[in-house]
Motif scaffolding. Structure first.
Motif, short mmCIF file in Angstrom:
data_model
loop_
_atom_site.label_atom_id
_atom_site.label_comp_id
_atom_site.label_asym_id
_atom_site.label_seq_id
_atom_site.Cartn_x
_atom_site.Cartn_y
_atom_site.Cartn_z
N ARG A 1 7.26 -13.72 13.60
CA ARG A 1 6.47 -13.96 14.80
C ARG A 1 5.20 -13.12 14.81
O ARG A 1 4.15 -13.55 15.28
N GLY A 2 5.30 -11.90 14.27
CA GLY A 2 4.10 -11.06 14.16
C GLY A 2 3.08 -11.67 13.22
O GLY A 2 1.88 -11.65 13.47
N TYR A 3 3.57 -12.22 12.11
CA TYR A 3 2.70 -12.91 11.15
C TYR A 3 1.94 -14.04 11.84
O TYR A 3 0.72 -14.17 11.71
N GLU B 1 7.06 -3.08 10.03
CA GLU B 1 7.32 -2.65 11.41
C GLU B 1 6.10 -2.87 12.30
O GLU B 1 6.22 -3.32 13.45
N SER B 2 4.91 -2.54 11.79
CA SER B 2 3.71 -2.74 12.61
C SER B 2 3.42 -4.22 12.80
O SER B 2 2.90 -4.63 13.85
N LEU B 3 3.76 -5.04 11.79
CA LEU B 3 3.57 -6.49 11.94
C LEU B 3 4.51 -7.04 13.01
O LEU B 3 4.12 -7.88 13.83
N ALA B 4 5.75 -6.56 13.03
CA ALA B 4 6.69 -6.97 14.08
C ALA B 4 6.18 -6.56 15.45
O ALA B 4 6.35 -7.29 16.45
N ALA B 5 5.53 -5.41 15.53
CA ALA B 5 4.99 -4.95 16.82
C ALA B 5 3.89 -5.86 17.33
O ALA B 5 3.66 -5.96 18.55
N GLU B 6 3.17 -6.53 16.41
CA GLU B 6 2.14 -7.49 16.83
C GLU B 6 2.77 -8.63 17.63
O GLU B 6 2.16 -9.15 18.57
N GLY C 1 4.67 -2.09 2.59
CA GLY C 1 3.35 -2.40 3.13
C GLY C 1 3.11 -3.89 3.14
O GLY C 1 3.73 -4.64 2.38
N VAL C 2 2.21 -4.33 4.00
CA VAL C 2 1.90 -5.75 4.14
C VAL C 2 0.39 -5.94 4.18
O VAL C 2 -0.32 -5.22 4.89
N THR C 3 -0.10 -6.88 3.39
CA THR C 3 -1.49 -7.33 3.46
C THR C 3 -1.48 -8.82 3.74
O THR C 3 -0.83 -9.58 3.03
N LEU C 4 -2.20 -9.23 4.77
CA LEU C 4 -2.24 -10.64 5.15
C LEU C 4 -3.64 -11.18 4.86
O LEU C 4 -4.64 -10.61 5.31
N LEU C 5 -3.70 -12.26 4.08
CA LEU C 5 -4.96 -12.91 3.75
C LEU C 5 -5.09 -14.22 4.52
O LEU C 5 -4.12 -14.92 4.76
N GLU C 6 -6.33 -14.52 4.88
CA GLU C 6 -6.65 -15.80 5.52
C GLU C 6 -8.07 -16.16 5.11
O GLU C 6 -9.00 -15.35 5.26
N GLY C 7 -8.24 -17.33 4.55
CA GLY C 7 -9.57 -17.76 4.15
C GLY C 7 -10.25 -16.85 3.15
O GLY C 7 -11.48 -16.71 3.17
N GLY C 8 -9.46 -16.22 2.27
CA GLY C 8 -10.04 -15.36 1.25
C GLY C 8 -10.42 -13.97 1.71
O GLY C 8 -11.06 -13.22 0.96
N ARG C 9 -10.02 -13.60 2.93
CA ARG C 9 -10.33 -12.28 3.46
C ARG C 9 -9.07 -11.56 3.93
O ARG C 9 -8.09 -12.21 4.31
N VAL C 10 -9.11 -10.24 3.90
CA VAL C 10 -8.01 -9.45 4.45
C VAL C 10 -8.15 -9.43 5.97
O VAL C 10 -9.18 -8.99 6.49
N VAL C 11 -7.12 -9.93 6.66
CA VAL C 11 -7.18 -9.96 8.12
C VAL C 11 -6.17 -9.00 8.74
O VAL C 11 -6.18 -8.79 9.96
N TYR C 12 -5.29 -8.40 7.89
CA TYR C 12 -4.33 -7.45 8.44
C TYR C 12 -3.80 -6.57 7.32
O TYR C 12 -3.49 -7.05 6.22
N ARG C 13 -3.69 -5.27 7.60
CA ARG C 13 -3.02 -4.32 6.72
C ARG C 13 -2.08 -3.49 7.58
O ARG C 13 -2.46 -3.02 8.65
N GLY C 14 -0.86 -3.32 7.12
CA GLY C 14 0.07 -2.52 7.89
C GLY C 14 1.42 -2.46 7.21
O GLY C 14 1.52 -2.55 5.98
N THR C 15 2.47 -2.30 7.99
CA THR C 15 3.84 -2.25 7.50
C THR C 15 4.62 -3.39 8.14
O THR C 15 4.15 -4.00 9.13
#
Length: 274
Positions: A252-254, A223-228, A207-221
């Protein structure tokens, strides 16, 4: 006690450092597996890890680990016995051997005395340092000390393992071994890996959680991040297409998620709700 569906449950978590908001209303619910925590410098990754490790206290919000709401001394003590933690920077006595260092943490974690010796040797072997177990830490390279740090984090067979930049200083072979180990640990424990190395997340994490500026901006896997990336590159063709200099699909998805989030934030009128 808060009802949860995972071993780590965070609701409305806010952390402030003087006038700076490090985390702003974080909600997370994580179960067994390996969870990657991504984000640029200052996103709040280390602040979140420190709260989960019971090192820092939040300004507001609720944190529950393994059924223990971290709101009192007894709950904190019970949770700490079942947590493993590798900080980005950790202290140690240079004169300690690897065995001494890991045994000391086993004592802090209240590993039973009759089991501590075997637990220390098992943890040290799992990080590939069995042949250096009686070497003094001051004689070891930075990457080897980092592996000793990982050994102390797993000596109590934790149910929640928190790793902040765990592969810093490791060579490529050691990073591969690390990925294999955390994948094995994630079969039973909840492992949270905070890192700048997106490829570690792509290979090791479920699983992947992406933070930006102290907030969660993305949750997924991964594979789903690569799809972005595929979605963004399908809309705008450029140098970050597959095979280009933009990195792997997950990298690149990140970048695509961060750019989309920042563009949306910049488009929000001043004074509007975020």
């Amino acid at each position: 006690m808060t009802s949860t569906t995972g071993t780590v449950h965070v609701s409305g978590l806010a952390v402030r450092h003087r006038r700076t908001v490090a985390l702003d209303g974080i909600d997370l619910d994580l179960g067994p597996g390996v969870h990657g925590l991504l984000g640029p410098n200052g996103a709040g990754k280390t602040s979140l890890i420190r709260v989960l490790a019971t090192v820092s206290r939040p300004a507001t919000g609720r944190v529950t680990l393994l059924g223990h709401e971290l709101s009192g001394h007894s709950e904190l003590t019970a949770a700490r016995r079942r947590i493993g933690y590798l900080p980005q920077d950790f202290g140690y006595y240079p004169g300690f051997t690897v065995r001494d260092f890991v045994a000391y943490v086993a004592w802090l974690k209240q590993v039973p005395g009759n089991a501590a010796g075997a637990a220390v040797e098992r943890a040290v072997a799992r990080v590939g340092l069995a042949d250096r177990i009686d070497a003094k830490l001051k004689t070891l390279s930075g990457g080897t000390v980092r592996r000793a740090g990982l050994a102390q984090a797993i000596v109590n067979d934790p149910d929640v393992l928190l790793l902040d930049e765990p592969t810093a200083g490791l060579d490529p072979e050691q990073r591969v071994a690390f990925r294999e180990l955390v994948g094995e640990l994630g079969g039973e424990a909840t492992v949270i890996v905070s890192t700048h190395l997106v490829e570690d997340v792509a290979v090791a994490c479920t699983g992947v959680t992406l933070l930006e500026g102290g907030r969660v901006v993305y949750r997924g896997t991964p594979e789903s991040l690569a799809a972005e990336a595929e979605a963004a590159e399908g809309a705008v063709k450029g140098p970050t297409q597959a095979g280009g200099p933009g990195g792997s699909p997950v990298e690149r998805g990140y970048l695509a998620v961060l750019r989309h989030h920042r563009a949306a934030a910049n488009a929000t009128p001043t004074g509007a709700n975020r």
